[in-house]
Structures are given as C-alpha cells and as structure tokens.
Design a protein around this motif. Structure first.
Motif, PDB file in Angstrom:
ATOM      1  N   ILE A  26       1.167  -1.592  -0.124  1.00 31.99           N
ATOM      2  CA  ILE A  26       0.041   0.233  -0.463  1.00 31.99           C
ATOM      3  C   ILE A  26       0.766   1.476  -0.126  1.00 31.99           C
ATOM      4  O   ILE A  26       0.413   2.644  -0.296  1.00 31.99           O
ATOM      5  N   LYS A  27       1.728   1.333   0.493  1.00 27.60           N
ATOM      6  CA  LYS A  27       2.923   2.545   0.286  1.00 27.60           C
ATOM      7  C   LYS A  27       3.184   2.910  -0.728  1.00 27.60           C
ATOM      8  O   LYS A  27       3.228   2.472  -1.949  1.00 27.60           O
ATOM      9  N   GLY A  28       3.094   4.385  -0.708  1.00 25.13           N
ATOM     10  CA  GLY A  28       3.262   4.987  -1.956  1.00 25.13           C
ATOM     11  C   GLY A  28       1.864   5.498  -2.156  1.00 25.13           C
ATOM     12  O   GLY A  28       1.575   6.361  -3.079  1.00 25.13           O
ATOM     13  N   SER A  29       0.648   5.509  -1.457  1.00 25.76           N
ATOM     14  CA  SER A  29      -0.399   5.462  -2.250  1.00 25.76           C
ATOM     15  C   SER A  29      -0.934   7.445  -1.470  1.00 25.76           C
ATOM     16  O   SER A  29      -0.807   7.431  -0.633  1.00 25.76           O
ATOM     17  N   GLN A  30      -1.280   7.602  -2.410  1.00 29.25           N
ATOM     18  CA  GLN A  30      -1.463   9.693  -2.040  1.00 29.25           C
ATOM     19  C   GLN A  30      -2.896   9.613  -1.950  1.00 29.25           C
ATOM     20  O   GLN A  30      -3.294  10.472  -1.098  1.00 29.25           O
ATOM     21  N   ALA A  31      -3.948   8.496  -1.429  1.00 29.94           N
ATOM     22  CA  ALA A  31      -4.892   8.203  -1.444  1.00 29.94           C
ATOM     23  C   ALA A  31      -5.877   6.867  -1.424  1.00 29.94           C
ATOM     24  O   ALA A  31      -4.736   5.656  -1.606  1.00 29.94           O
ATOM     25  N   LEU A  91       1.761   6.957   6.093  1.00 30.60           N
ATOM     26  CA  LEU A  91       1.934   8.191   6.320  1.00 30.60           C
ATOM     27  C   LEU A  91       3.151   8.610   5.660  1.00 30.60           C
ATOM     28  O   LEU A  91       3.779   8.184   5.931  1.00 30.60           O
ATOM     29  N   GLU A  92       2.838   9.471   4.827  1.00 32.42           N
ATOM     30  CA  GLU A  92       4.344  10.124   3.726  1.00 32.42           C
ATOM     31  C   GLU A  92       3.472  11.355   3.506  1.00 32.42           C
ATOM     32  O   GLU A  92       2.891  11.866   3.542  1.00 32.42           O
ATOM     33  N   ASN A  93       4.625  12.391   3.073  1.00 35.17           N
ATOM     34  CA  ASN A  93       4.879  13.563   3.102  1.00 35.17           C
ATOM     35  C   ASN A  93       3.426  13.847   1.033  1.00 35.17           C
ATOM     36  O   ASN A  93       2.485  14.566   1.449  1.00 35.17           O
ATOM     37  N   ASP A  94       3.434  12.129   0.743  1.00 37.55           N
ATOM     38  CA  ASP A  94       2.262  12.639  -0.989  1.00 37.55           C
ATOM     39  C   ASP A  94       1.125  11.668  -0.501  1.00 37.55           C
ATOM     40  O   ASP A  94       0.042  12.011  -0.986  1.00 37.55           O
ATOM     41  N   VAL A  95       1.017  11.786   0.877  1.00 38.37           N
ATOM     42  CA  VAL A  95      -0.272  10.766   1.521  1.00 38.37           C
ATOM     43  C   VAL A  95      -0.864  12.172   0.885  1.00 38.37           C
ATOM     44  O   VAL A  95      -0.934  13.799   1.683  1.00 38.37           O
ATOM     45  N   LYS A  96      -2.581  12.505   0.599  1.00 39.87           N
ATOM     46  CA  LYS A  96      -3.864  13.532   0.437  1.00 39.87           C
ATOM     47  C   LYS A  96      -5.309  12.574   1.926  1.00 39.87           C
ATOM     48  O   LYS A  96      -5.514  13.678   2.429  1.00 39.87           O
ATOM     49  N   ASN A  97      -5.813  11.571   0.566  1.00 37.28           N
ATOM     50  CA  ASN A  97      -7.343  11.572   1.434  1.00 37.28           C
ATOM     51  C   ASN A  97      -7.002  10.766   2.122  1.00 37.28           C
ATOM     52  O   ASN A  97      -6.262   9.083   1.687  1.00 37.28           O
TER      53      ASN A  97
END
Length: 265
Positions: A157-162, A207-213
């Motif tokens: 799942i890592k690297g998902s923005q949503a 959680l990473e910087n580019d996670v949005k939703n």
C-alpha cells in the motif's frame, strides 16, 4: 485519478477508481441500481465501467455482480478461489463464463492506462486479495477484510496518495455486544477484520508527505460507529512516534449507504 466509495460497510461494498480514460469498480456488494446512482454523481454510467475487480466471494462484496454481468457484460477479475466462490453463490443467478478473468496475487493487471496490483490478505475466504491502482505516478490503495497486517501489506500500500483502510470494529463494543461467541472469535481472529486501533496503527505506518486522503472503510453496523472509528484512528496517529499528526491529512469515514465525495489526486 479519482476515488469514490459508493458503499462501504458490513452490509455492502463498492468502490469506484478511475483515470481520465478508464473506470473500474472494486467489488459490487450492493444493487446495480445503487451502483449506477453512485456513478452518476461522478458523471458516469455503467457503460463507462471497463472492469469489476473482486476482493473475495462474501455476499457483501458480490451481491450485485450477477445482475451486472447479465445487463452490462462487464469483465470480472478475481483470483481462482474467488471465482469458484462466486460461481457457488446461487443467489447471483446465471453468469456468462466468458466474463471471468483469473488473476494472481502479486501479478499486475493492466486495463488501459490503469495498473491494478492484487495482493494477498488474511480473511476467511477462498483466496482473498486487496488492490492498489496506479496511473502514471499516482497510486490508490484499497485494503479491507483483513485479520491482521504485516510488512508485506504495508509495502504493497505504501506510496498511495489516497487510500481506503478497514476500521471494522471497536473491540470493547464487539466483546460486550450481542454477537454469538463464535462470531466474535471469527472477527477478532487473524482471518477476521481490523479493529479501529489496528487500523490506526496500519495507517500510521503508511503516512508520507504525499498522502492526501484517507478513508476509513467497512465499519460494522453493530460494533462500531463513525465518530468512534474516526477519533480512535486519529488518536493512534497522534500518540505514535511518527512525525505526522492526524490533522496533516484528510481523514473521512466511508458511509455505509451514501457515496463519498470524489477525491482527485
């Protein structure tokens, strides 16, 4: 890419994911009419759907599949074990064999510009999987109906923005509730469902910087409620050693009956 939960809960699940060119459903555990009504909110119809990807054969994930197969002839993608379970479900009625496409965990499937990646989860079903969907550099993760998570799940799942992550039950509500003992043990087992607390731990590890939703999904009607799931997950994030806090992200509880907002990444 766009993500919308059309329904998410113990009574039925259907998720829409799409790019500008390609549109798919993950699961179809509600009626075709409700799915069509949900798609209309995104400016789409069933004619726009290129494929249905099924996580597993439990009825809250396949209820509408029979009608969809007969009315819309949309290709169905799932593992060999799940296809067997779907065919054994008499309530779905006759289905065209040619619509079924067998997939394997850890082997990507391409539908036009979408790259769908199935990965194994632990659940009391024949051969269950969860999915990530990518289009170019954008990625969406969908993971419900899993009794536990490990590094394999996180890595997928890592690297998902949503993402949509299961927050099925509150352990205390489940333990004191009216469910029979065997059912409580099933839900709490490694082949059951993630609790609110465990969901928070999993999300924290993603959680990473580019996670949005972040959507919290598959809530139990009897052993959970929206505010409890929401606050528990937020608390787990805020109490962790992570550099991130819950307020850094848009966290939403996916509704059982009402389609969510459409998230664009």
């Amino acid at each position: 890419m766009r993500l919308m939960t059309i329904a998410s809960g113990s009574s039925g699940n259907c998720i829409y994911v799409g790019s500008g060119n390609t549109h798919i459903l993950i699961d179809s555990g509600i009626s075709r009419k409700k799915i069509a009504d949900g798609l209309a909110l995104a400016g789409l119809s069933m004619k726009d759907i290129s494929a249905v990807f099924v996580t597993h054969e439990h009825i809250d994930h396949i209820k509408g599949l029979g009608v969809i197969s007969r009315k819309d002839s949309i290709p169905i993608y799932s593992t060999k074990g799940t296809i067997r379970g779907i065919k054994e479900c008499s309530s779905l009625g006759e289905m065209d064999e040619s619509l079924f496409n067998e997939i394997n965990a850890d082997a990507d499937v391409f539908v036009n510009d979408l790259q769908i990646h199935p990965f194994k989860v632990s659940h009391d079903a024949n051969e269950p999987v969860a999915y990530t969907v990518k289009c170019k550099e954008k990625k969406i993760g969908i993971a419900t109906d899993l009794g536990f998570y490990d590094d394999y799940i996180v890595d997928n799942i890592k690297g998902s923005q949503a993402m949509l992550i299961e927050a099925n039950h509150d352990v205390n509500l489940l333990q004191v509730g009216s469910y029979p003992y065997y059912l409580k043990q099933r839900i709490l087992s490694n082949k059951g469902h993630l609790s609110n607390e465990t969901s928070g731990h999993l999300i924290d590890s993603l959680l990473e910087n580019d996670v949005k939703n972040i959507f919290l999904g598959h809530l139990s009607k009897e052993n959970n409620y929206d505010k409890l799931a929401y606050e528990t997950v937020r608390l787990e994030i805020d109490m962790s050693d992570s550099e991130y806090r819950a307020d850094d992200f848009d966290i939403t509880v996916a509704n059982r009956d009402i389609p969510s907002k459409i998230v664009e990444i």
